[in-house]
Design an enzyme around this catalytic site. Structure first.
Site, PDB file in Angstrom:
ATOM      1  N   ALA A 193     106.005  83.796  -1.312  1.00  0.00           N
ATOM      2  CA  ALA A 193     106.176  85.379  -1.422  1.00  0.00           C
ATOM      3  C   ALA A 193     106.474  85.721  -2.805  1.00  0.00           C
ATOM      4  O   ALA A 193     106.074  86.610  -3.325  1.00  0.00           O
ATOM      5  CB  ALA A 193     106.985  85.867  -0.340  1.00  0.00           C
ATOM      6  N   ARG A 244     101.262  72.646   1.749  1.00  0.00           N
ATOM      7  CA  ARG A 244     101.830  73.554   1.238  1.00  0.00           C
ATOM      8  C   ARG A 244     102.493  73.549  -0.259  1.00  0.00           C
ATOM      9  O   ARG A 244     102.475  74.573  -1.085  1.00  0.00           O
ATOM     10  CB  ARG A 244     103.348  73.649   2.059  1.00  0.00           C
ATOM     11  CG  ARG A 244     102.903  74.070   3.597  1.00  0.00           C
ATOM     12  CD  ARG A 244     104.397  74.364   4.177  1.00  0.00           C
ATOM     13  NE  ARG A 244     104.934  75.365   3.786  1.00  0.00           N
ATOM     14  CZ  ARG A 244     104.902  76.687   4.423  1.00  0.00           C
ATOM     15  NH1 ARG A 244     104.022  76.964   5.314  1.00  0.00           N
ATOM     16  NH2 ARG A 244     105.666  77.743   3.739  1.00  0.00           N
ATOM     17  N   TYR A 283      94.663  68.628  11.479  1.00  0.00           N
ATOM     18  CA  TYR A 283      93.413  68.755  10.601  1.00  0.00           C
ATOM     19  C   TYR A 283      93.871  68.020   9.327  1.00  0.00           C
ATOM     20  O   TYR A 283      94.760  67.528   9.046  1.00  0.00           O
ATOM     21  CB  TYR A 283      93.328  70.420  10.264  1.00  0.00           C
ATOM     22  CG  TYR A 283      94.590  71.048   9.769  1.00  0.00           C
ATOM     23  CD1 TYR A 283      94.904  70.962   8.363  1.00  0.00           C
ATOM     24  CD2 TYR A 283      95.385  71.853  10.728  1.00  0.00           C
ATOM     25  CE1 TYR A 283      96.299  71.661   8.077  1.00  0.00           C
ATOM     26  CE2 TYR A 283      96.676  72.509  10.203  1.00  0.00           C
ATOM     27  CZ  TYR A 283      97.006  72.227   8.920  1.00  0.00           C
ATOM     28  OH  TYR A 283      98.020  72.920   8.523  1.00  0.00           O
TER      29      TYR A 283
END
Length: 415
Positions: A18, A111, A218
């Site tokens: 963020a 990430r 995944y």
């Protein structure tokens, strides 16, 4: 930075997704941006994350989507299965009509790779990045924000973005609440995909739903890694233990699951687990010239895979709110920040509140058993291929209510 009263147009507190996204967005609009991070180095822990089209459209807007695609994977399907029987419940194609409808792809990415992309974009744009700074509080004096640090420094800015995460210190300025335990924990792991890896599902996001547990797999890093996440209800976490010394809870949680699920547990790193928290939605994120964003404003459970996605939306909407008000053809108008952050707060609080609450409900529906599990499976199996009614409200807008290129005609349908 040795000046005890450093000045900037925008100060960002927190160097996670963020914070970096907010810093990049406002720097691109023309602000002088300083970002401070408490850690000695920038970095992101964890494994994979899913970037739905509402987030990949933001990356596309900033010219970063191609970088994400270079190191990520575009899965072909999102597949749900019953973890106890192995039965397929429903699947959604993530290419073709799906991508056309929402104007951007569905991407799974490590990430750390997404964090690096945002960090490098901030560096290239000229954001001043400073480590080893712990902000203890903020105040507003004479229309400017002042952030005070643990070591006595002050940072002055026209506006301060509080992006200091789930356990935000800056949130204390607007709320007395705290993180809420979900009773669930996650173990994560990534392993190389080799010739011995079962070829099944290596191009899909696969979710197994079980009683008080689920498992997600995944591919990552251009298909070189297999990402596995196991989430289950933890008796020790319910007792207040964030970490736990053994793996007996993990094994017990999946004891009744199909061999494919139990085999996948071998991919997990069991040295650390992630307790799952969120917070209740709050309407006000503003204290003077400080505004919260990301997990500091709206931490959510992971079931809709929207945590990082909503952080990117935050940055894009704040950028839009400031364009034409703070950032004008005549230059920067610092007096307009009050209107810009108020508009941002109003637009985002309504959307993220809905996502926070829906994520809780979604998680509850995943983990049911008995008659409730039978009914859940029937509901999932009743869904037809490429039925978008449950996706449009989430993927079909960019956070300001603007439809995606395909129109998002069912955007009002609840999840």
């Amino acid at each position: 930075m040795s000046d005890p009263k450093s000045t900037t147009d925008v100060l960002v507190v927190g160097g996670g997704m963020a914070g970096l996204a907010g810093a990049l967005a406002l720097r691109e609009s023309g602000a002088a941006v300083t970002l401070v991070e408490r850690a000695p180095e920038f970095g992101e822990v964890g494994a994979g994350l899913q970037m739905a089209p509402n987030a990949s459209r933001v990356l596309k807007r900033w010219g970063l989507l191609e970088k994400a695609l270079e190191v990520g994977v575009q899965p072909k399907h999102l597949v749900f299965r019953d973890a106890v029987t192995g039965e397929e419940l429903t699947r959604q194609s993530l290419k073709g009509e799906f991508e056309e409808r929402y104007g951007a792809p569905y991407v799974v990415i490590h990430r750390s790779d997404l964090h690096r992309i945002l960090l490098e974009a901030c560096q290239a744009a000229g954001v001043e990045l400073i480590n080893d700074v712990t902000v203890s509080g903020v105040e507003t004096v004479d229309g400017r924000g002042i952030a005070k640090t643990d070591d006595g420094r002050e940072y002055h800015a026209d506006v301060i973005l509080g992006a200091d995460g789930l356990r935000s210190t800056l949130r204390d300025a607007v709320s007395t609440d705290g993180p809420i335990s979900s009773s669930y924990v996650a173990y994560r792991g990534t392993v190389p995909i080799t010739s011995e890896t079962l070829a099944t599902d290596l191009e899909d996001v696969v979710v197994y739903l079980g009683p008080d547990c689920h498992l997600v797999q995944y591919p990552l890093r251009r298909g070189e890694l297999l990402n596995t996440v196991a989430v289950f209800k933890s008796p020790s976490f319910e007792r207040g233990e964030e970490q736990y010394g053994g793996v007996d809870e993990l094994q017990a949680a999946y004891a009744d699951c199909v061999p494919a699920v139990q085999e996948a547990l071998k991919n997990l790193a069991t040295g650390i687990r992630w307790p799952m928290y969120d917070r209740d939605p709050i309407e006000n994120w503003i204290a003077g010239r400080m505004v919260l964003m990301g997990d500091a404003a709206h931490p959510m459970l992971q079931y809709l895979a929207q945590g990082a996605c909503q952080a990117l939306e935050d940055a894009a909407v704040l950028q839009d709110a400031a364009t034409g008000t703070v950032f004008t053809d005549e230059g920067i108008n610092p007096d307009a920040w009050d209107d810009a952050i108020r508009e941002f707060n109003t637009v985002r609080a309504a959307r993220t509140s809905r996502i926070q609450r829906t994520a809780r409900i979604w998680g509850e529906s995943w983990h049911v058993s008995g008659v409730a599990g039978v009914l859940r499976n029937l509901l999932f199996k009743s869904r037809k291929e490429n039925d978008f009614q449950y996706n449009d409200w989430l993927y079909g807008t960019d956070g300001v209510g603007t439809p995606s290129p395909a129109g998002g005609r069912n955007a009002a349908v609840s999840a």
